[in-house]
Design a protein around this motif. Structure first.
Motif, short mmCIF file in Angstrom:
data_model
loop_
_atom_site.label_atom_id
_atom_site.label_comp_id
_atom_site.label_asym_id
_atom_site.label_seq_id
_atom_site.Cartn_x
_atom_site.Cartn_y
_atom_site.Cartn_z
N LYS A 115 0.81 -1.22 0.00
CA LYS A 115 0.00 0.00 0.00
C LYS A 115 0.85 1.28 0.00
N PRO A 116 1.93 1.37 0.81
CA PRO A 116 2.74 2.60 0.78
C PRO A 116 3.36 2.87 -0.59
N GLU A 163 0.64 4.21 -2.78
CA GLU A 163 0.36 5.59 -2.39
C GLU A 163 1.43 6.54 -2.94
N LYS A 164 2.67 6.08 -2.99
CA LYS A 164 3.75 6.89 -3.55
C LYS A 164 3.51 7.14 -5.04
N ALA A 189 0.63 7.09 -6.52
CA ALA A 189 -0.53 7.99 -6.61
C ALA A 189 -0.11 9.44 -6.37
N ALA A 190 0.80 9.65 -5.41
CA ALA A 190 1.27 11.00 -5.11
C ALA A 190 2.03 11.59 -6.30
N ILE A 218 -6.90 2.26 -3.89
CA ILE A 218 -5.89 3.08 -3.20
C ILE A 218 -5.59 4.34 -4.00
N LYS A 274 -8.49 6.82 -3.83
CA LYS A 274 -8.56 7.49 -2.54
C LYS A 274 -7.49 8.57 -2.42
N GLN A 275 -6.30 8.28 -2.93
CA GLN A 275 -5.19 9.24 -2.82
C GLN A 275 -5.35 10.44 -3.76
#
Length: 284
Positions: A214-215, A218-219, A221-222, A251, A254-255
């Protein structure tokens, strides 16, 4: 109006995987008698999708050209297609594999078994655009007027392309992809990289490994969020082998706060884009 049915092939030799697609297209000359020919694709149909293979390497710096040759020959035979049957197509080496020492020589050698294609080693921009067309992002933006991001998470890189009215308005490439996912997984679970790679590809393990990955998602996505600022994006489409990870779309949505989807076969987006968008002057 004059029409002609042709067969096309798209062969994608990527960082992690190799696959190919055959499609049938109907071309129509809309130029009219006495005018300059204007060839338009009026119908497209995928008729064959290959198995998905790990891209064979003979070393860290070189592609195993002989093994790639065997894979393509085998898939042609399974599909019942001869090189002479094809009117157009392309062999594209994408991602980190395009940087291998023998990439150019391998792609030229493949033409001997694959047919007389327009062959090329793809840069990041070309790969992202082809994936977007294969996933339908380009068509969706043209038909709906929406701004659509095609996010191609491959083995070594992540391609970002934004489509508006069917045209590409922005392209970028980031050096993060499925290999990074596997490295994180290997470190967290204390297993060899090869085992992590296989676990990542197996849907039976996705629920177990998603919290670990997940992290990393998320990276990604950022990074995407930074690239698409100011473009008023309506939707994100996910393609590439890494996007087969169950739950990845949730994920990213959401991000980014943007509705995120993935097609039925995200791994085939690039070869689909190649096969369905190759055009040559095959009509008189």
């Amino acid at each position: 109006m004059q029409t002609e049915e042709i067969l096309s092939a798209g062969i994608d030799i990527g960082t992690s995987t190799t696959q190919l697609v055959f499609s049938r297209m109907i071309l129509q000359n809309t130029g009219g008698f006495g005018r300059i020919p204007q060839i338009k694709v009026v119908s497209k149909e995928v008729i064959y999708e290959s198995e998905i293979y790990f891209t064979p390497l003979s070393s860290r710096e070189e592609i195993d050209g002989e093994r790639v040759h065997e894979i393509i020959k085998k898939e042609y035979e399974k599909a019942g297609v001869c090189p002479a049957d094809l009117a157009t197509g392309a062999v594209i080496i994408t991602g980190e594999t395009s940087r291998k020492r023998n990439a150019e020589s391998v792609v030229r050698a493949i033409a001997d078994v694959a047919g007389e294609f327009v062959v090329a080693t793809a840069g990041a921009d070309l790969e992202s655009v082809l994936a977007g067309k294969g996933a339908g992002a380009a068509d969706l933006s043209q038909k709906t007027g929406k701004r659509v991001v095609n996010l191609d998470i491959g083995g070594g890189t992540t391609g970002i392309s934004i489509f508006k009215d069917g045209e590409v308005v922005y392209v970028a490439d980031e050096p993060t992809g499925g290999t990074h996912f596997s490295l994180v997984l290997a470190g967290a679970l204390h297993i060899p990289f090869e085992e992590a790679e296989l676990k990542k590809r197996d849907p039976a393990h996705h629920k177990e490994i998603l919290p670990v990955l997940k992290p990393v998602v998320e990276k990604v996505a950022a990074i995407v969020k930074q690239h698409i600022q100011g473009y008023n994006v309506d939707e994100i489409y996910l393609v590439g082998g890494t996007c087969c990870l169950t739950g990845i779309e949730g994920i990213i949505q959401k991000q980014t706060g943007i509705p995120t989807f993935k097609p039925k076969n995200p791994m085939f987006a690039t070869p689909l884009g190649i096969a369905l968008n190759c055009k040559q002057e095959v009509m008189d």
